[in-house]
Design an enzyme around this catalytic site. Structure first.
Site, PDB file in Angstrom:
ATOM      1  N   GLY A 156      31.698  21.362   8.540  1.00  0.00           N
ATOM      2  CA  GLY A 156      30.637  20.375   8.390  1.00  0.00           C
ATOM      3  C   GLY A 156      30.335  19.711   9.717  1.00  0.00           C
ATOM      4  O   GLY A 156      30.643  20.257  10.791  1.00  0.00           O
ATOM      5  N   SER A 157      29.776  18.536   9.653  1.00  0.00           N
ATOM      6  CA  SER A 157      29.353  17.848  10.869  1.00  0.00           C
ATOM      7  C   SER A 157      30.537  17.332  11.673  1.00  0.00           C
ATOM      8  O   SER A 157      31.622  17.070  11.124  1.00  0.00           O
ATOM      9  CB  SER A 157      28.434  16.676  10.510  1.00  0.00           C
ATOM     10  OG  SER A 157      29.179  15.621   9.915  1.00  0.00           O
ATOM     11  N   THR A 158      30.317  17.158  12.961  1.00  0.00           N
ATOM     12  CA  THR A 158      31.380  16.635  13.828  1.00  0.00           C
ATOM     13  C   THR A 158      31.787  15.215  13.452  1.00  0.00           C
ATOM     14  O   THR A 158      32.990  14.918  13.413  1.00  0.00           O
ATOM     15  CB  THR A 158      30.931  16.719  15.301  1.00  0.00           C
ATOM     16  OG1 THR A 158      30.782  18.103  15.657  1.00  0.00           O
ATOM     17  CG2 THR A 158      31.952  16.082  16.224  1.00  0.00           C
ATOM     18  N   GLY A 195      33.978  15.518  10.555  1.00  0.00           N
ATOM     19  CA  GLY A 195      35.214  16.157  10.989  1.00  0.00           C
ATOM     20  C   GLY A 195      36.176  15.172  11.621  1.00  0.00           C
ATOM     21  O   GLY A 195      37.397  15.252  11.415  1.00  0.00           O
ATOM     22  N   GLU A 216      35.850  23.171  11.515  1.00  0.00           N
ATOM     23  CA  GLU A 216      34.727  23.912  12.100  1.00  0.00           C
ATOM     24  C   GLU A 216      33.525  22.992  11.999  1.00  0.00           C
ATOM     25  O   GLU A 216      33.003  22.751  10.914  1.00  0.00           O
ATOM     26  CB  GLU A 216      34.506  25.227  11.339  1.00  0.00           C
ATOM     27  CG  GLU A 216      33.675  26.229  12.119  1.00  0.00           C
ATOM     28  CD  GLU A 216      32.192  26.037  11.891  1.00  0.00           C
ATOM     29  OE1 GLU A 216      31.530  25.478  12.805  1.00  0.00           O
ATOM     30  OE2 GLU A 216      31.700  26.414  10.831  1.00  0.00           O
ATOM     31  N   GLU A 225      22.642  17.706  17.900  1.00  0.00           N
ATOM     32  CA  GLU A 225      22.445  18.768  16.916  1.00  0.00           C
ATOM     33  C   GLU A 225      21.372  18.354  15.912  1.00  0.00           C
ATOM     34  O   GLU A 225      21.462  17.297  15.298  1.00  0.00           O
ATOM     35  CB  GLU A 225      23.755  19.059  16.183  1.00  0.00           C
ATOM     36  CG  GLU A 225      23.649  20.219  15.215  1.00  0.00           C
ATOM     37  CD  GLU A 225      24.956  20.541  14.529  1.00  0.00           C
ATOM     38  OE1 GLU A 225      25.218  21.740  14.293  1.00  0.00           O
ATOM     39  OE2 GLU A 225      25.726  19.609  14.226  1.00  0.00           O
ATOM     40  N   LYS A 247      36.633  21.477  -2.528  1.00  0.00           N
ATOM     41  CA  LYS A 247      35.491  20.612  -2.824  1.00  0.00           C
ATOM     42  C   LYS A 247      34.229  21.218  -2.230  1.00  0.00           C
ATOM     43  O   LYS A 247      34.079  21.299  -1.014  1.00  0.00           O
ATOM     44  CB  LYS A 247      35.674  19.202  -2.244  1.00  0.00           C
ATOM     45  CG  LYS A 247      34.565  18.240  -2.737  1.00  0.00           C
ATOM     46  CD  LYS A 247      34.415  17.021  -1.857  1.00  0.00           C
ATOM     47  CE  LYS A 247      33.175  17.025  -1.019  1.00  0.00           C
ATOM     48  NZ  LYS A 247      31.896  17.264  -1.676  1.00  0.00           N
ATOM     49  N   CYS A 295      25.496  26.242  12.078  1.00  0.00           N
ATOM     50  CA  CYS A 295      26.221  25.500  13.111  1.00  0.00           C
ATOM     51  C   CYS A 295      26.154  26.201  14.461  1.00  0.00           C
ATOM     52  O   CYS A 295      26.221  25.558  15.502  1.00  0.00           O
ATOM     53  CB  CYS A 295      27.666  25.268  12.687  1.00  0.00           C
ATOM     54  SG  CYS A 295      28.533  26.784  12.227  1.00  0.00           S
TER      55      CYS A 295
END
Length: 495
Positions: free
Chosen positions: A241-243, A246, A263, A395, A188, A297
């Protein structure tokens, strides 16, 4: 709705852009809502894409499972490598087109997409083409009459969710090692930047990969991504992607204890010691935060400078930033910085800039949007920041840097590690002993000594703490896409 449209790119290249789903080597209409893909530099719509529903995810997983069990995991590893090499050569042939596509829907300068992203993608596919027939286990003698051998077997169907900051490069990072190991893929792409992933499917067809080995599902994360992460017949989820996202992926993967690679975000520090080569430190610290519009990142968005060279560093850093303050349309010559990915991201970055001002950081440069149209933001420098400030803790994912001073080595190591993230870190010093001691003490998956942002397809990429789980690239990605099977053999017929 048509399955493709003809697009004329601003640099004169014309091509046919697929606009639907790719399942089982066929272009399939999406059952979910359509969505628009915009050019971040102009805010104009490029094309409308069909979105994948949970039903489409089922279809793709079924195709991937059939291809895995009946074809891809059964063919010789060298043959899989040959397929990957074909793809690598097609990427090399079409590198200018693919770089143009990524620049168009991402907003990054075309030259960066061409010379960084596409060169990396080509090398990654070549690397794993060569690695495909070198995935080996080991034989262990457990006693005079017994031995065991260990096999590295593919996991199965791998769901892969890639971000918008490096669309085609992230596709390569995930697809190439998964296929080399014998897995099949349901990928995706980010809804903001799905165009190059869909074009990649044309290369899959041209390379002759068996049906179902690669499936690509554009769609909204809450629909397509969620269905993929929750799917009971998906064996692994790899996400970048973002935490916060995640964490949601990890929860969803628990439904059938999927293997995961995450990641996620970062708030990476740079440390400039008093004996550093300041010219080199400034150069690398600048690129470490301002490259790719700050949308990396690993961006070194916190800079800690020894108090004895702090003022000198600030002067030099502002000068270099002014020199590179060349913002504009991604296809314009001589630009350094393109647009941020979206209006949402632009507004988010501007809100962090306002928070920095409110918290008392000293604004040295930038701090505003650039121009009246497009999602452009001036490179922004804050000085005299403290650890409690929002711009230091969270971030930002934009061209905004927070700089502060330190006195001692122990103090700066504590500041660097005082973060929920641990993706990367950089340090600048001419003292070789100090360099290695500090590198060991920094809580980060990657440390750069006298540089920033270095990455190589043979070296592991990943972080500590909330920056993720697992590693990508190199041998470590092969480990992430295989599982170990131990076979015990009794050679003694009498026992």
């Amino acid at each position: 709705m048509t399955s493709s449209v003809r697009i004329s790119l601003p640099n004169g290249i014309q091509y046919t852009q697929p606009t639907c789903l790719f399942i089982d080597n066929k272009w399939v209409p999406g059952d979910s809502d359509t969505f628009s893909v915009l050019n971040p530099a102009s805010e104009d719509e490029i094309v409308t894409i069909q979105g994948a529903s949970s039903t489409n995810v089922d279809q793709a997983v079924i195709a991937a499972r059939r291809a895995f069990e009946g074809v891809w995991s059964e063919i010789a590893a060298s043959e899989r490598g040959a397929f990957l090499y074909k793809i690598a050569e097609l990427i090399k042939r079409d590198r200018e087109l693919i770089a143009s596509i990524d620049a168009l829907d991402n907003g990054k300068p075309y030259t960066a997409a061409l010379n960084i992203d596409l060169d990396e993608a080509w090398n990654v596919f070549r690397y794993y083409a060569g690695a495909a027939d070198k995935i080996t286990g080991q034989t262990i003698e457990t006693s005079p009459a017994k031995l065991a051998y260990v096999m590295q077997e593919p996991l199965g169907v791998c769901g892969q969710i890639i971000p918008w900051n490096y669309p085609f490069m992230m596709l390569a990072w995930k697809v190439a090692p998964a296929l080399a190991c014998g897995n099949t893929v349901v990928l995706k792409p980010a809804e903001q930047t799905p165009l190059s992933a869909l074009y990649f499917c044309e290369l899959v067809l041209e390379a002759g990969l068996p049906a179902g080995v690669v499936n690509v599902l554009p769609g909204i994360g809450s629909i397509t991504g969620s269905a993929l992460a929750l799917h009971e017949d998906v064996d692994k989820i790899a996400f970048t992607g973002s935490t916060p996202t995640g964490r949601e992926i990890m929860k969803a993967a628990a439904s059938n204890l999927k293997n995961i690679t995450l990641e996620c975000g970062g708030k990476s520090p740079s440390v400039v010691f008093e004996d550093a080569d300041l010219e080199q430190a400034v150069k690398w610290c600048h690129s470490g935060i301002m490259d790719n519009q700050g949308q990396i990142c690993t961006s070194t968005s916190r800079i800690y400078v020894h108090e004895s060279v702090y003022d000198d560093f600030l002067t030099r850093f502002v000068d270099v930033t002014k020199k590179h303050d060349k913002i504009g349309d991604q296809f314009s010559e001589g630009i350094y910085q393109g647009a941020q990915i979206s209006d949402i991201q632009q507004q988010r970055i501007l809100s962090f800039i306002e928070a920095g001002k409110k918290d008392g950081a000293r604004l040295l440069y930038g701090g505003t949007r650039h121009g009246q149209k497009g999602y452009f933001i001036k490179p922004t420098i804050f000085a005299d920041t403290t650890e409690s400030m929002k711009i230091v803790r969270e971030e930002i994912f934009g061209p905004v840097v927070a700089i502060s001073k330190f006195s001692t080595q122990g103090e700066v190591i504590r500041k660097c590690n005082d973060s929920p993230y641990g993706l990367a870190a950089a340090l600048f010093t001419e003292n070789v002993r100090r360099a290695h001691i500090v590198a060991r003490k920094l809580q980060a998956g990657m440390v750069w000594i006298n540089s920033s942002g270095d990455s190589h397809y043979g070296i592991p990429f990943g972080g500590y703490k909330s920056s993720g789980i697992g590693r990508e690239l190199g041998q470590y990605a092969l480990d992430a896409y295989t599982q170990s099977k131990a076979v015990h053999v009794n050679l003694d017929s009498a026992s």
